[in-house]
Every structure is written in structure tokens, then in C-alpha cells.
Enzyme design. Structure first.
Site, PDB file in Angstrom:
ATOM      1  N   HIS A 261       0.817  -1.220   0.000  1.00 34.67           N
ATOM      2  CA  HIS A 261       0.000   0.000   0.000  1.00 34.67           C
ATOM      3  C   HIS A 261       0.847   1.264   0.000  1.00 34.67           C
ATOM      4  O   HIS A 261       0.433   2.296  -0.505  1.00 34.67           O
ATOM      5  CB  HIS A 261      -1.015  -0.043   1.138  1.00 34.67           C
ATOM      6  CG  HIS A 261      -2.130  -0.984   0.814  1.00 34.67           C
ATOM      7  ND1 HIS A 261      -2.131  -2.290   1.205  1.00 34.67           N
ATOM      8  CD2 HIS A 261      -3.238  -0.818   0.034  1.00 34.67           C
ATOM      9  CE1 HIS A 261      -3.203  -2.886   0.714  1.00 34.67           C
ATOM     10  NE2 HIS A 261      -3.892  -2.020   0.008  1.00 34.67           N
TER      11      HIS A 261
ATOM     12  N   CYS B 197      -9.793  -3.331 -10.275  1.00 32.09           N
ATOM     13  CA  CYS B 197      -9.326  -2.105  -9.607  1.00 32.09           C
ATOM     14  C   CYS B 197      -7.955  -2.295  -8.965  1.00 32.09           C
ATOM     15  O   CYS B 197      -7.455  -1.418  -8.280  1.00 32.09           O
ATOM     16  CB  CYS B 197     -10.344  -1.615  -8.581  1.00 32.09           C
ATOM     17  SG  CYS B 197     -10.616  -2.796  -7.252  1.00 32.09           S
TER      18      CYS B 197
ATOM     19  N   GLU C 238     -11.118 -10.824  -4.500  1.00 30.17           N
ATOM     20  CA  GLU C 238      -9.677 -10.710  -4.257  1.00 30.17           C
ATOM     21  C   GLU C 238      -9.139 -11.876  -3.442  1.00 30.17           C
ATOM     22  O   GLU C 238      -7.973 -11.900  -3.047  1.00 30.17           O
ATOM     23  CB  GLU C 238      -9.329  -9.371  -3.602  1.00 30.17           C
ATOM     24  CG  GLU C 238     -10.149  -9.013  -2.379  1.00 30.17           C
ATOM     25  CD  GLU C 238      -9.853  -7.613  -1.854  1.00 30.17           C
ATOM     26  OE1 GLU C 238      -8.851  -7.016  -2.258  1.00 30.17           O
ATOM     27  OE2 GLU C 238     -10.628  -7.137  -1.013  1.00 30.17           O
TER      28      GLU C 238
ATOM     29  N   ASP D  14      -4.536  -8.300  -4.235  1.00 35.92           N
ATOM     30  CA  ASP D  14      -4.692  -9.368  -3.251  1.00 35.92           C
ATOM     31  C   ASP D  14      -4.945 -10.716  -3.907  1.00 35.92           C
ATOM     32  O   ASP D  14      -4.520 -11.740  -3.379  1.00 35.92           O
ATOM     33  CB  ASP D  14      -5.827  -9.032  -2.276  1.00 35.92           C
ATOM     34  CG  ASP D  14      -5.350  -8.073  -1.205  1.00 35.92           C
ATOM     35  OD1 ASP D  14      -4.276  -8.322  -0.631  1.00 35.92           O
ATOM     36  OD2 ASP D  14      -6.026  -7.058  -0.959  1.00 35.92           O
TER      37      ASP D  14
HETATM   38  C1  PEP Z   1      -6.592  -5.157  -4.578  1.00 29.76           C
HETATM   39  O1  PEP Z   1      -6.389  -5.964  -3.686  1.00 29.76           O
HETATM   40  O2  PEP Z   1      -6.303  -5.350  -5.776  1.00 29.76           O
HETATM   41  C2  PEP Z   1      -7.214  -3.854  -4.261  1.00 29.76           C
HETATM   42  C3  PEP Z   1      -7.587  -3.026  -5.201  1.00 29.76           C
HETATM   43  O3  PEP Z   1      -7.333  -3.501  -2.954  1.00 29.76           O
HETATM   44  P1  PEP Z   1      -6.101  -3.051  -2.048  1.00 29.76           P
HETATM   45  O4  PEP Z   1      -4.923  -2.838  -2.957  1.00 29.76           O
HETATM   46  O5  PEP Z   1      -6.493  -1.814  -1.337  1.00 29.76           O
HETATM   47  O6  PEP Z   1      -5.906  -4.207  -1.131  1.00 29.76           O
HETATM   48 MG    MG Z   2      -7.280  -5.713  -1.731  1.00 34.12          MG
END
Ligand code: PEP
Ligand code: MG
Length: 587
Positions: free
Chosen positions: A209, A522, A451, A475
Site C-alpha cells: 500500500h 481495480c 480478491e 490481493d
Molecule cells: C486489490 O487488492 O487489488 C485492491 C484493489 O485492494 P487493495 O490494494 O487496497 O488491497
Molecule cells: Mg485488496
């Protein structure tokens, strides 16, 4: 002497500037810039802390029993000597006065510099005095903690203003690049709109992140650079090549010129892309593609609109919860979501419920995270369902924001039918609570993140409950391949093109299309131009990414022939050799 450090490329482009080290002191200290009229007060705070430690040591010396071992008194003498040393005091003064670092940041920066000098000493006894220095500085920091700072860490708005001032100040015209062992996503967010021209961290994976926030800042960044923060010194000239994942330290004039040229090329390329801003994202054979934005803060909506996004595909609401001592209440959350909805001027906003845990921790005391495998623990919806009052507060705030424009609700990390049913009944409950209070709210579509492999494998069940799905590839890859997305030591195995990942992606998209339900990606894959053709070939027509990536992905869409890509992607799916898959994806 020039040398380079290699890591993982995270955010594209070239940055050239002087290194600002955020020391990874054992004491957790705040790092922020102060105003020039606060310099004297900050210097005073360090002086008071230092004097208090001197007093304490002198008291210890006076009270020392006559038969105390000689080593102990000698040790206290050394500590006093270190406290009197001008390298420490003048150095700290310099960082506060000339760089406007807050007192704690200045102290830990100077500690780092002196510690390095100790490391280079031949004499073993002197080398070992580094530990004494660290103890002395930590004692000062502890005292300073007790002495309230007249300068509180700046609010985001003030910080932005302050940094704007710094940019306009022609005495500070050299770009600064930030080098740190690690930065939490919340720290990273502090640096949004900052003066920093680039970032390097020792740890982290490409989809950690921290890396995601760095990418949203749209400045070159390299993570997982192992010991960069040990090798680079304060004020060193540094080139960050965010495309190659390379950090060049103390570059020669020739290398500087070469990278200066490359930097201008990147800028030109970006300018060229702006011509696509108002062009609809349609493939050569007329397939319409939706390009949405991922945002972290409500005010990011403005940037999303400017970048040509046709909506927000992922608002990571957890950033409202991080880096603070108490959870945001309903009113505060409502205002934040409403700000994002209004900022999008009638375009849809997909608000994801809070996804904290793993590499997005909350401040101590708000959520216990001391588990062996936090990524497999009480993260995202699991935490929300474990604290239904907190979750309903968020749901009410989102429902209320939906009265101001189109809102989609997105639930992260679901795997079980029971979790889905619990979530939906809490949503009903939240509506009833608002009805009872007579508070207006809007309609919303409800979707789930796919995910977790189990979710991808039971997509039919998900589609019985949800209006749309959004695939979180970050994920999905982590959990399919059992690779910690934030761990640079296994980053080479984090492979979006692994046949198992592609199979889960393909089947999820195909099932949604067959049922006429919306599906988007996403995760970071959606903003990676090297993946655009493959995702189009798999049937994806909705991509959500950092606003900064939208135009580059649009360029790929405009050049693509979706029908031909469908046949080609079948070949990719059939290949079991990753290197062959790679060559097929990037012919
Ligand atoms: C993902 O896991 O691809 C996602 C978009 O959520 P995050 O990156 O916030 O875990
Ligand atoms: Mg995620």
C-alpha cells in the site's frame, strides 16, 4: 564515488535531487516541516531536552556510591561528553534552521550522520561508542516527548501550503528526494503534494500500500531497495529511475546529463498524452471501455475529473481511518464521502468499506494487529463484521452521501456466503436506523471485491447477491500465489501472469459478462499499460486505476482491436510457460 542500488520500480519517471533521509530511529518520531518563525522554539525544545538529560546524568554521578565500578562512572562521563559535543548540537541546529525540519526529525537525522562517522572509525572502542550516542539521543527524545511541542504536526492543508511556499522560495530550488527504511501508507499520505521529487524505501513490494500511495503521488519511486537508507547519506545527489527501479547515488556529470535528457523525454511524452483527454476510450472495433479512478482521499476526486476519469471505481475509505488516534464518526465520514461524490460532479463513486489490517495498520489501541499472519487475519470486512457498530456507522455515512449523487458500495475481502448475508443485513439495519432518525439517504448499487481465490471460484454465488463485482488483483495474486505483496524478498515470485491468476481473472470476467453484470478490475494491473491488451482480450471493459495512468491506458485502448485480442488472449491462457505468456503479452 558513483554507485547504484537496485529495487522495484513503483512509479514511473526520473527524479534527480538531494537525499533527505527519514531516519528509522528506534524511537518513533514525527517528520514534518516547520515554519521559519518556529525555528527558535524547536531549537529550544532540543536544548531543554538535552539540558534535562545532562542534569539527570550529573545527578546520577553525584549519587553514585563510592564503591561503584569504575566503568560505570566512565560511561556517564562519555555520555556527558557526547551531549556537549558540538557536532550534535550544531548539526541539529542546522537541520532545523536551514531545512526547517521539526526538532525530532533534526535530532534523528544528525544521529544518523554521527553514527555513520562512528561506524567508519578504526578503533573498536570508539566504534562501539555509537551505542552510547544512540542511548543519549533516545533519552533526549524521551524528554522532548514530555515537553509539548509549540509546533504541532501540520494539518494536511497547512503542510501543502508550507510546501508550496518552499517551492516558491528560490533559496530552496534543489529538488529533494526522500530515502527511508520504510514508510507506512499513512506517512506516505502526509507527503501528498509535498516538495519531494521522488521516494526510495528499503522494504516493500510493488503492490504494497505504500507503493500504491507513492504511485498516486505521480512521482518516481523505488521500493524494496534493501539497504538504500544505509548507503545513501543525507544530502547526497541521487537519481531515481522509477522505470528501471534503480537509484544512482552521487552520479557523475555525464550520468546526470543523460538522465536529465531522459527526464525531459518522459515529461514530453506526458504532455503528448494530454491530447487524449477528451477522446472517448473506444477500441478500433468500436468497443466502449470505461476508465475509472482509484482515490484515497475525498479531495482526490478533483484530480480524477481532471484526468478524464468517468467515475471513481475505488475509493479506499480506510485512509480516513489511518494515522489518527480515534475513528472518524458518522458525521465526519458522511462529509468526506459527500465531498468525493460532489467532487465527481454527477459521475459515479464506488466507495469501498474500510479495509484495514496487514500493511494498512491503524494507530495503536484502535485495532489489535499483533498476529502472526495479519494478511490472513482480521482484515477488511472481517474486522467490520467483528465490530458491527463501527461498520453500521460507516454504512450510514455512505448511504447518506448517496443522496448527493450516484454511489456504489463495495465490500472488500469477502469469501463466505455467511459474510455476504451478514453484510447485507447490516446494510438493511443501517437503512432502518436512518429511517428511524428521519435522515435522508440515497439508493446504491452493492458490489463485492473478488480478491480471494475462494471468491473467484464461487463467483456464481457472489452474483446471486451483488449488482457488480470488482476484481482486486493485488490481493488476488497475493492469496493465489501465497506471496506477501509487501515483501521485497519474494517480489520476484509475485506474478500477475501466473496461469492460475489468469484463469481466475478470465473466469470471473466471463461469468459476469454471461450474466450481464458489471465487472471491473481495480488492482494495479488495471493501470499497467503492459496488461491493457490482455485484459481487453479477456473481455474486461471497465478499468479502475490511479488517475495519472488513465491517459496512458486510454492510448492502449485506442490502438486495440478487441475481437483480435480475444483470440490472442485464448492463446495466452492456454500457455503454461510464464516466459512464453510474457512474450505473448508483450509481443
Ligand atoms: C486489490 O487488492 O487489488 C485492491 C484493489 O485492494 P487493495 O490494494 O487496497 O488491497
Ligand atoms: Mg485488496
Amino acid at each position: 564515488m558513483t554507485f547504484s542500488v537496485h529495487g522495484l520500480p513503483v512509479a514511473r519517471g526520473i527524479a534527480i535531487g538531494r537525499a533527505v533521509l527519514v531516519a528509522s530511529s528506534r524511537v518513533d518520531v514525527a517528520h514534518y516541516f516547520i515554519e521559519s518563525d518556529q525555528v527558535a522554539a524547536e531549537i529550544d525544545r532540543v536544548r531543554m531536552g538535552r539540558n534535562a538529560v545532562v542534569d539527570e546524568i550529573q545527578r546520577l554521578q553525584q549519587d553514585m556510591p563510592k564503591d561503584a565500578p569504575h566503568e560505570l562512572t566512565a560511561l556517564l562521563d562519555v555520555h556527558l561528553m557526547l551531549l556537549e559535543d558540538e557536532t550534535l548540537t550544531l548539526g541539529v541546529k542546522h537541520w532545523i534552521t536551514d531545512r526547517l525540519y521539526n526538532a525530532e526529525w533534526a535530532l534523528t537525522t544528525q544521529l544518523e550522520i554521527i553514527a555513520r562517522q562512528f561506524d567508519e572509525m578504526e578503533d573498536e572502542y570508539l566504534r562501539e561508542r555509537k551505542a552510547d550516542l544512540e542511548q543519549v539521543v533516545e533519552r533526549i527524545l524521551r524528554y522532548m516527548k514530555g515537553v509539548a511541542s509549540p509546533v504541532s504536526p501540520p494539518s494536511r492543508a497547512r503542510e501543502a501550503q508550507r510546501q508550496q511556499d518552499l517551492l516558491l522560495d528560490d533559496t530552496v530550488d534543489v529538488p529533494l528526494v526522500l530515502i527511508a527504511h520504510d514508510l507506512s501508507p499513512a506517512d506516505m499520505l502526509q507527503f501528498k503534494q509535498s516538495v519531494f521529487a521522488g521516494f526510495v524505501t528499503d522494504v516493500g513490494g510493488k503492490t504494497s500500500h505504500t507503493a500504491i500511495v507513492a504511485r498516486s503521488l505521480d512521482i518516481p519511486a523505488v521500493v524494496g531497495a534493501r539497504n538504500a537508507s544505509q548507503l545513501v547519506r543525507q544530502d547526497d545527489w541521487v537519481i531515481i529511475d522509477g522505470d528501471a527501479g534503480v537509484v544512482i547515488v552521487d552520479p557523475s556529470a555525464i550520468i546526470l546529463a543523460e538522465y536529465g535528457f531522459k527526464q525531459r523525454q518522459v515529461q514530453l511524452e506526458r504532455q503528448r498524452l494530454t491530447r487524449l483527454l477528451h477522446t472517448p476510450a473506444t477500441t478500433l472495433d468500436g468497443q466502449k471501455v470505461e476508465l475509472l479512478a482509484n482515490i484515497e482521499l475525498p479531495e482526490d476526486a478533483d484530480e480524477a475529473v481532471k484526468a478524464g476519469a468517468v467515475g471513481v471505481g475505488l475509493f479506499r475509505s480506510e485512509f480516513l481511518f489511518m494515522g489518527r488516534k480515534a475513528l472518524p464518526d458518522e458525521e465526519e465520514q458522511y462529509k468526506a464521502y459527500r465531498r468525493a461524490v460532489e467532487g465527481m460532479k454527477g459521475l459515479p463513486v464506488t466507495i469501498r468499506t474500510v479495509d484495514v489490517g496487514a500493511d494498512k495498520p491503524l494507530e495503536k489501541g484502535l485495532k489489535e494487529d499483533a498476529h502472526l499472519n495479519p494478511a490472513l487475519g482480521l482484515r477488511a470486512i472481517r474486522w467490520s463484521l467483528a465490530d458491527p457498530a463501527m461498520f453500521r456507522t460507516q454504512l450510514r455515512a455512505i448511504l447518506r452521501a448517496a443522496a448527493h449523487g450516484p454511489v456504489n458500495l463495495l465490500i472488500p475481502m469477502l469469501a463466505h456466503g455467511s459474510e455476504i448475508r451478514q453484510t447485507l443485513s447490516l446494510l438493511d439495519f443501517a437503512r432502518v436506523e436512518l429511517d428511524n432518525r428521519g435522515i435522508p439517504y440515497g439508493d446504491l448499487k452493492v458490489g463485492a471485491m473478488i480478491e480471494i481465490p475462494a471468491a473467484a471460484l464461487s463467483v456464481k454465488m457472489f452474483l446471486r447477491y451483488f449488482d457488480f463485482l470488482s476484481i482486486g488483483t493485488n490481493d488476488l495474486i497475493q492469496y493465489t500465489l501465497a506471496i506477501d505483496r509487501a515483501d521485497e524478498s519474494v517480489a520476484h515470485l509475485y506474478d500477475p501472469l501466473h496461469p492460475a491468476v489468469l484463469m481466475l481473472l478470465a473466469s470471473t470476467i466471463a461469468e459476469c459478462r454471461a450474466q450481464g453484470k458489471g465487472v471491473s478490475v481495480c488492482g494495479e494491473m488495471a493501470g499497467d499499460v503492459a496488461m491493457t491488451r490482455l485484459l481487453l482480450g479477456l473481455g474486461l471493459r471497465s478499468f479502475s486505476m490511479h488517475p495519472t495512468q488513465i491517459l496512458a491506458v486510454k492510448q492502449e485502448v485506442l490502438r486495440a482491436d478487441a475481437v483480435r485480442l480475444t483470440t490472442w488472449s485464448e492463446e495466452v491462457l492456454a500457455a503454461d510457460d510464464p516466459s512464453l505468456v510474457l512474450s505473448l503479452v508483450r509481443p
